[in-house]
Design a protein around this motif. Structure first.
Motif, short mmCIF file in Angstrom:
data_model
loop_
_atom_site.label_atom_id
_atom_site.label_comp_id
_atom_site.label_asym_id
_atom_site.label_seq_id
_atom_site.Cartn_x
_atom_site.Cartn_y
_atom_site.Cartn_z
N ASP A 63 -32.66 22.93 28.39
CA ASP A 63 -33.62 21.87 28.13
C ASP A 63 -32.86 20.58 28.35
N ILE A 64 -33.45 19.67 29.12
CA ILE A 64 -32.81 18.37 29.35
C ILE A 64 -33.80 17.28 28.97
N THR A 65 -33.35 16.41 28.06
CA THR A 65 -34.19 15.28 27.64
C THR A 65 -33.40 13.99 27.86
N ARG A 115 -37.86 26.84 35.72
CA ARG A 115 -38.66 27.99 35.30
C ARG A 115 -39.25 27.69 33.93
N LYS A 116 -40.55 27.71 33.82
CA LYS A 116 -41.24 27.51 32.54
C LYS A 116 -40.76 26.24 31.82
N ASN A 117 -40.74 25.13 32.54
CA ASN A 117 -40.35 23.82 32.00
C ASN A 117 -38.89 23.76 31.53
N LYS A 118 -38.06 24.64 32.05
CA LYS A 118 -36.63 24.62 31.73
C LYS A 118 -35.85 24.61 33.04
N TRP A 119 -34.66 24.07 33.00
CA TRP A 119 -33.78 24.05 34.16
C TRP A 119 -32.86 25.26 34.11
N LEU A 179 -25.22 29.87 24.69
CA LEU A 179 -24.10 30.57 25.30
C LEU A 179 -23.42 31.39 24.22
N ASN A 180 -23.32 32.69 24.46
CA ASN A 180 -22.70 33.60 23.48
C ASN A 180 -23.33 33.46 22.10
N ASN A 181 -24.65 33.42 22.07
CA ASN A 181 -25.43 33.34 20.83
C ASN A 181 -25.18 32.06 20.04
N ARG A 182 -24.75 31.02 20.71
CA ARG A 182 -24.56 29.70 20.09
C ARG A 182 -25.32 28.67 20.90
N ILE A 183 -25.86 27.70 20.21
CA ILE A 183 -26.55 26.60 20.87
C ILE A 183 -25.52 25.53 21.22
N ILE A 184 -25.48 25.17 22.48
CA ILE A 184 -24.57 24.15 22.97
C ILE A 184 -25.38 22.89 23.26
N LYS A 185 -24.89 21.76 22.75
CA LYS A 185 -25.56 20.48 22.96
C LYS A 185 -24.56 19.51 23.57
N ILE A 186 -24.93 18.95 24.72
CA ILE A 186 -24.06 18.00 25.41
C ILE A 186 -24.85 16.71 25.63
N LEU A 204 -29.33 21.05 26.32
CA LEU A 204 -29.27 22.12 25.32
C LEU A 204 -29.35 23.47 26.02
N PHE A 205 -28.44 24.37 25.68
CA PHE A 205 -28.51 25.72 26.20
C PHE A 205 -27.80 26.67 25.24
#
Length: 68
Positions: A22-24, A6-10, A36-43, A33-34
């Motif tokens: 967002d997946i790069t 949806r709108k260039n996001k998974w 969750l609970n008002n925090r940015i999670i980066k894996i 990047l997503f």
């Protein structure tokens, strides 16, 4: 787990939550990047399948529901 775009996001829909990512990819390493609970999670991962299967197990578990 359901997956859509949806709108260039998974969008990953688990039993209890949906995350918009967002997946790069740089040099065979994927960055997810997503929010969750008002925090940015980066894996960072080199195997998206295993990573999302692990996330699915975590998000669908009963113990994680206590933390939301």
């Amino acid at each position: 787990m359901k997956i859509s775009s949806r709108k260039n996001k998974w969008v990953f829909e688990f039993n209890t939550i949906s995350i918009v990512c967002d997946i790069t990819k740089v040099s065979n390493i994927y960055t997810i990047l997503f929010e969750l609970n008002n925090r940015i999670i980066k894996i960072n991962t080199n195997d998206l399948d295993k990573t999302f299967l692990s996330l699915e197990k975590s998000f669908n578990s009963k113990t994680i529901l206590k933390y939301r």
